[in-house]
Design a protein around this motif. Sequence first.
Motif, short mmCIF file in Angstrom:
data_model
loop_
_atom_site.label_atom_id
_atom_site.label_comp_id
_atom_site.label_asym_id
_atom_site.label_seq_id
_atom_site.Cartn_x
_atom_site.Cartn_y
_atom_site.Cartn_z
N THR A 4 0.83 -1.21 0.00
CA THR A 4 0.00 0.00 0.00
C THR A 4 0.86 1.26 0.00
OG1 THR A 4 -0.12 -0.16 2.42
CG2 THR A 4 -1.95 -1.09 1.17
N ILE A 5 2.00 1.20 0.67
CA ILE A 5 2.90 2.35 0.69
C ILE A 5 3.53 2.56 -0.68
CG2 ILE A 5 5.09 3.20 1.63
CD1 ILE A 5 4.31 1.94 4.29
N LEU A 6 3.93 1.48 -1.32
CA LEU A 6 4.50 1.58 -2.67
C LEU A 6 3.47 2.14 -3.64
CD1 LEU A 6 6.48 -1.77 -2.91
CD2 LEU A 6 7.34 0.48 -2.28
N GLU A 7 2.22 1.73 -3.48
CA GLU A 7 1.15 2.25 -4.34
C GLU A 7 0.95 3.74 -4.10
OE1 GLU A 7 -2.20 -0.14 -3.39
OE2 GLU A 7 -1.50 -1.90 -4.52
N ARG A 8 1.04 4.16 -2.85
CA ARG A 8 0.87 5.59 -2.53
C ARG A 8 2.00 6.42 -3.15
NH1 ARG A 8 -2.04 8.63 0.90
NH2 ARG A 8 -1.12 10.62 1.54
N ILE A 9 3.23 5.94 -3.03
CA ILE A 9 4.37 6.65 -3.62
C ILE A 9 4.23 6.69 -5.13
CG2 ILE A 9 6.87 6.61 -3.93
CD1 ILE A 9 7.10 5.34 -1.17
N SER A 10 3.73 5.62 -5.70
CA SER A 10 3.51 5.57 -7.15
C SER A 10 2.56 6.68 -7.59
CB SER A 10 2.94 4.20 -7.55
OG SER A 10 2.57 4.18 -8.90
N LYS A 11 1.49 6.89 -6.83
CA LYS A 11 0.53 7.95 -7.16
C LYS A 11 1.15 9.33 -6.95
CE LYS A 11 -3.61 5.23 -6.08
NZ LYS A 11 -4.77 5.07 -5.17
N GLU A 12 1.86 9.50 -5.84
CA GLU A 12 2.48 10.79 -5.55
C GLU A 12 3.48 11.20 -6.64
OE1 GLU A 12 2.55 10.40 -0.65
OE2 GLU A 12 4.40 10.55 -1.81
N GLN A 13 4.34 10.27 -7.00
CA GLN A 13 5.41 10.56 -7.96
C GLN A 13 4.96 10.42 -9.42
OE1 GLN A 13 8.33 11.73 -6.84
NE2 GLN A 13 7.53 11.54 -4.75
N GLN A 15 4.49 7.73 -11.14
CA GLN A 15 5.33 6.74 -11.78
C GLN A 15 4.65 5.38 -11.69
OE1 GLN A 15 8.03 7.31 -13.43
NE2 GLN A 15 8.61 9.36 -12.78
N PRO A 16 4.85 4.50 -12.68
CA PRO A 16 4.26 3.17 -12.61
C PRO A 16 4.71 2.42 -11.35
CG PRO A 16 5.15 3.60 -14.80
CD PRO A 16 5.60 4.73 -13.93
N ARG A 21 8.51 -0.31 -7.27
CA ARG A 21 8.94 -1.59 -6.70
C ARG A 21 10.41 -1.85 -7.02
NH1 ARG A 21 4.31 -4.35 -9.06
NH2 ARG A 21 2.57 -4.44 -7.60
N GLY A 22 10.78 -1.57 -8.27
CA GLY A 22 12.16 -1.79 -8.68
C GLY A 22 13.14 -0.94 -7.91
N VAL A 23 12.82 0.33 -7.73
CA VAL A 23 13.70 1.23 -6.97
C VAL A 23 13.80 0.78 -5.52
CG1 VAL A 23 13.98 3.60 -6.13
CG2 VAL A 23 13.21 3.20 -8.46
N THR A 44 14.33 0.65 -13.46
CA THR A 44 13.70 1.91 -13.02
C THR A 44 13.02 2.66 -14.16
OG1 THR A 44 15.66 3.29 -13.40
CG2 THR A 44 15.52 2.14 -11.28
N GLY A 45 13.08 2.13 -15.37
CA GLY A 45 12.49 2.84 -16.49
C GLY A 45 13.26 4.08 -16.88
#
Length: 798
Positions: A4-13, A15-16, A21-23, A44-45
Motif C-alpha cells: 500500500t505504501i508503494l502504491e501511494r508513492i507511485s501515485k504521488e510521484q 510513476q508506474p 517496486r524496482g527502486v 527503473t524505467g
Amino acid sequence: MQETILERISKEQKQPLTRIRGVAALLADGNTVPFIARYRKEQTGGLDEVALLEIKERLDYFEKLEARKETILSTIEKQDKLTEELRRKIEECTDQFELEDLYLPYKPKRKTRAQVARTMGLEPLADRIFEQRDEQGIPLKLAEEFGCTVGITNPEEALSGALDILAERICETPEIRRVVRDLTWREGMLECRILADEGENPGKYETFRNNSESIRNIPSHRVLAIMRGSREKELAFRIDLDAHEIYAVLDSEVIVNGNSIWKRDLLKTIRDAYERLLAPQIETEIRQELKQRADEVAVNVFADNVRGLLLAPPLKDKAVMALDPGYRTGVKLTIIDKTGKFLDGDTVYPTPPKNDLQGTYAVFDRMLEAHGFGAVAVGNGTAGKETFKAVRAYLKERGRTDIVAVLVNESGASIYSASEIAREEFPELDVTVRGSISIGRRLQDPLAELVKIDPKSIGVGQYQHDVDQKRLAAKLDEVVEMCVNSVGVDLNTASAPLLARVSGLNAATARNIVAFRNENGPFEDRRSLLKVSRFGEKSFEQAAGFLRVVGAEPLDNSAVHPERYEVVRRMAEDLGVEVGALFGNTELIGKIDKSRYLGEDVGDFTLDDILAELAKPNRDPRKDFSLPEFSEEINDIKDLEVGMLMEGAVTNVTKFGAFVDIGVHQDGMIHVSELDARFVSDPGQVVKVGDKVRVKVIEVDAARKRIGLSRKQTMEPAGPPARPKASPAEGRPERRREDGRRDGNTRPHRDSRPPRKDGNRRNDRPPRRDTRPPEPKKDVIASGRMADLLKGLKLDKD
C-alpha cells in the motif's frame, strides 16, 4: 515495504508501480542512487538521480512513520485502551500530523486541569454535559448533586472541572484538530512587530515593522529572516486568525441540542478549548512546518548553488601561477603543474603599503621563465582586486595574451589550508602557501578541490546557518556525490576526499586505495581494486563504473561498467575490429545492430548508454572554460554609474534574486523582478552559479556598498508574462506536507485582495465559500453537523 505504501508513492510521484517496486528493491539491496541511475535503468524505467532521490526520501519517510506507528500502538496497548477501530485508524494513517492527533489523547503528558478533574471523579458529569439531554433544571444545582456523590460540595468547582475535561476532549479530537489546522493555514496571517521603539534608529529588520502576511503565501526567505530576528530578540511574531469561522464549526459539532441547559456552558468551553489549548498547539505546529518548508527551499537553493560551483568548467592542461592576496603580509605566490603538483613559491608585494610592482614583475618573470605557466589564479578576498589589476597590467606590458588571468572564489580556502587533509598533502608547507595552492587547483579542477572542504564553507546559499544543519549536510552530501559520479574520477590521481565521494566508497576505503597506490604504484586496471584491503565485490560493483584508469585498456578508461565489457567485446568481434577501434568511431558504431545484444538484463537503456559512451568516450558534463570580460577601467564601486552595461559572473542565487561579480569589490544584486523579461518565480530556473550574464547598472549606493543590477533591461521585450504555478515549498497555494498531501486551495486571503473600483475593500462583504464537497474520508466525524460544514472547507485530500 508494504504494498500500500508503494502504491501511494507511485501515485504521488506519478510513476508506474513497477518502477517504484524496482527502486525500492534496488535500494534495499544496498545499491547507491548514482549506481542505480547509471547502470540499472531497465529496473527503473530510466529514472534520473533527482527522481530516484525523491522516491528514496518518500520511502525513508514512510519507514520512519511505520516505526512511529509501532511505538504508538505499543504505548496505547500498555494502557489497555487499544481498540480494534483505533488500531485500524493508526495502521491506515499516512500523515504524521493525523497520526499524532490520534495518539494525543493517550500520550503521557504533564498534569493538566482535566487530569485533576478526572482524579476528582468528574468525568461522568462531563459525559452528561456533553450528551446535552437535560432540558430542564439549573446547571449549578445538577452539578452540586453530582459533585456530592464524589465528595465535592462546591458546585462551581465541580462544573468547572467537568468543563475542563470537555475542553481537553474537544482539543484532542482528531477531526477537530484537522479542521482547525487547515482553516489556520487557509486564513492565518503571520504578524510581526519590531521590539525596538518607533523613535529608535531603524535596523536590518525595519521592513518587518507592523508587517502582516498570509502564512500560506509568505516566501521562505522571509520566514527564515523573521525567525532569525526573533532569536536575536529584535522581532516578535505570531499567527493571527479570525476565529469566527472556527467557532462556527466547533459550535455546530459540539452543540447537538439547542434547548439543552448546558448550551451556554458548552459555548464557553468551546472558546476556552480553542484559545487556551487548541490555538497555541496548532500555532506551534504551523511554526514548525513553516520552518521545515523554509528549510527545504533554502537547502535546495544552497544545493543548486553548490552544484553550480562543483560543476564549474575546469581549466585543463595548464600550469598555473596562484596568488593568495594580502596587504601588509604580501601576496603568497605558488606554481603548480598541469596535474596540480606544487613546484615553486614566493611572496610578492604589489599592494599597499609597499606597492612594489617592479619587484613583483621580476618574480613573475622568473617564474614564467622557469615554469612556463599558462594561467594566473587570483583569490577574490582581501586585496584581490588590486592584485588582479597588477597581474593584468603585467600581462599587458609583457604582451602575453596567451596567458589567462582569473579571479577565483577563495571561500573556504583558509579552512582547507588548516585542515588535516592539507597537512597530509603538504606537511612541510606553511598554511598560507597551502591556501594559495588550493586557489590554483580550484581553477584547474573546481570539483576535485572543493570536495576537500565542507560544502557549507563555500559561501553560497541563503540563511545557511538558520536551517536544519543535519538536513543541509545530508543534502549537500547527495549533491557532491552526484557531481563526482557524473564526471568520473581518475583512479591513479584522485585524492582520498575525492575518492570517498565515489558511489560505493567511503573515507576508509578511499584511504586504503590511496595507501595501496602509494605502496604498489598506479593501478593497471579496474580489477586491481579487488586487491585493496576491505574492498569487496559489492564495493567494486558500485564504484567501478565511475573510476577511470588512464593508460589501461579503453574499457577501463570509460563509463562502461565491467559487467558489460563482454557485450562491447561481442560488438567488436562481430564487426571484425579491436575494442579500441570502436571508441570515437561513429561510422563503426552506426553499423551495430542493437537487437543482437538485447538480453534479460541488457535492455535498450543499457545499450544506448554503451553506444553513447563509445561515440564520445569520457565526455565531461561540464561546460567549456570561458571568462566574463571585466572592464579594466572599472575596479571600484565609485567607478560605476547608473546605465552602464557590463558583463559579470553569477556568484550566488537566492529565492529573491542573484548576486553577480562585475569586477569591483562588491557583488551586485539582480532582484528577481529584474532577472528576465518574463515573469520569474524561481531565479534558479533562469541563472545558475558560474553563468556569464550581461547586466545594466540601475542603482549605485557607495555609502552602503550596494549595487543594483538588471538583466531584464539588457534583453529584448518579451510577450505577456506566463505566470507559472506556485511552488509547493514557497507558499500555501499548493501545500505539500511531508506525506505529499496537497491543499490546492489557491484563493488569496480576503485581506490581501485589491480594492474594488468603487473604493470599497472586497473583504467588506463575506468571502465566497468553496461549496464543492471534499472527497469522503473514513475517519471524518459522522455525528452532529460537522460533516455538513466540512463541505464548505477546502481540506487536504489523500
